[in-house]
Scaffold this motif. Structure first.
Motif, mmCIF file in Angstrom:
data_model
loop_
_atom_site.group_PDB
_atom_site.id
_atom_site.type_symbol
_atom_site.label_atom_id
_atom_site.label_comp_id
_atom_site.label_asym_id
_atom_site.label_seq_id
_atom_site.Cartn_x
_atom_site.Cartn_y
_atom_site.Cartn_z
ATOM 1 N N THR A 40 34.808 -50.286 -0.107
ATOM 2 C CA THR A 40 33.888 -51.336 0.325
ATOM 3 C C THR A 40 32.884 -50.810 1.347
ATOM 4 O O THR A 40 32.191 -51.596 1.982
ATOM 5 N N LEU A 43 28.800 -51.609 -0.584
ATOM 6 C CA LEU A 43 29.080 -52.680 -1.538
ATOM 7 C C LEU A 43 27.829 -53.524 -1.705
ATOM 8 O O LEU A 43 27.207 -53.934 -0.725
ATOM 9 N N VAL A 44 27.473 -53.756 -2.965
ATOM 10 C CA VAL A 44 26.344 -54.633 -3.250
ATOM 11 C C VAL A 44 26.863 -56.063 -3.230
ATOM 12 O O VAL A 44 27.876 -56.375 -3.863
ATOM 13 N N HIS A 45 26.177 -56.908 -2.510
ATOM 14 C CA HIS A 45 26.593 -58.298 -2.385
ATOM 15 C C HIS A 45 26.630 -58.943 -3.771
ATOM 16 O O HIS A 45 25.669 -58.822 -4.543
ATOM 17 N N PRO A 46 27.735 -59.605 -4.123
ATOM 18 C CA PRO A 46 27.849 -60.185 -5.461
ATOM 19 C C PRO A 46 26.823 -61.278 -5.751
ATOM 20 O O PRO A 46 26.552 -61.585 -6.905
ATOM 21 N N GLY A 47 26.212 -61.856 -4.731
ATOM 22 C CA GLY A 47 25.267 -62.937 -4.954
ATOM 23 C C GLY A 47 23.842 -62.482 -5.230
ATOM 24 O O GLY A 47 22.969 -63.313 -5.490
ATOM 25 N N VAL A 48 23.572 -61.171 -5.191
ATOM 26 C CA VAL A 48 22.215 -60.676 -5.425
ATOM 27 C C VAL A 48 21.864 -60.863 -6.894
ATOM 28 O O VAL A 48 22.647 -60.527 -7.782
ATOM 29 N N ASP A 49 20.675 -61.383 -7.147
ATOM 30 C CA ASP A 49 20.284 -61.653 -8.542
ATOM 31 C C ASP A 49 19.919 -60.362 -9.265
ATOM 32 O O ASP A 49 19.600 -59.340 -8.657
#
Length: 108
Positions: A40, A43-49
């Motif tokens: 982690t 980590l790319v934020h899961p909410g990024v489109d």
């Protein structure tokens, strides 16, 4: 006729059988490995489109292409050819990302 190698003592047979069974279980019936936990640290934020991810990837690939091209200008011979090949691969990846970006957000 006498044997040159005597039979093993009877009291050691159960421990040898236990060792044999452990070895067979280890190789023939391994325990399932624990699932790998990704790091982690980055980590790319899961909410990024998806459009933002593709745009960032496109910009990163464009930067890598420029760096490889500038680096190739400092080299000669086979090393220059290798750097230019790397730059071409990066450019092809950039084209693929651009095409995906066009599909996500077509420009009119």
């Amino acid at each position: 006729m006498d044997k040159l190698i005597p039979d093993p003592p009877l009291e050691d047979l159960p421990t040898d059988r236990d060792a044999i069974n452990r070895a067979l279980d280890f190789y023939l019936d391994p325990k399932p490995a624990k699932p790998r936990q990704p790091s982690t640290m980055f980590l790319v934020h899961p909410g990024v489109d998806t459009e933002s991810l593709l745009a960032h990837a496109c910009e990163s690939l464009a930067s890598a292409s420029a760096m490889a091209s500038n680096f190739a200008n400092e080299l000669n011979g086979l090393q220059r050819s290798t750097a230019l090949a790397i730059q071409q691969i990066v450019m092809l990846a950039e084209l693929a990302v651009n095409r995906a970006l066009d599909r996500v957000d077509p420009q009119t």
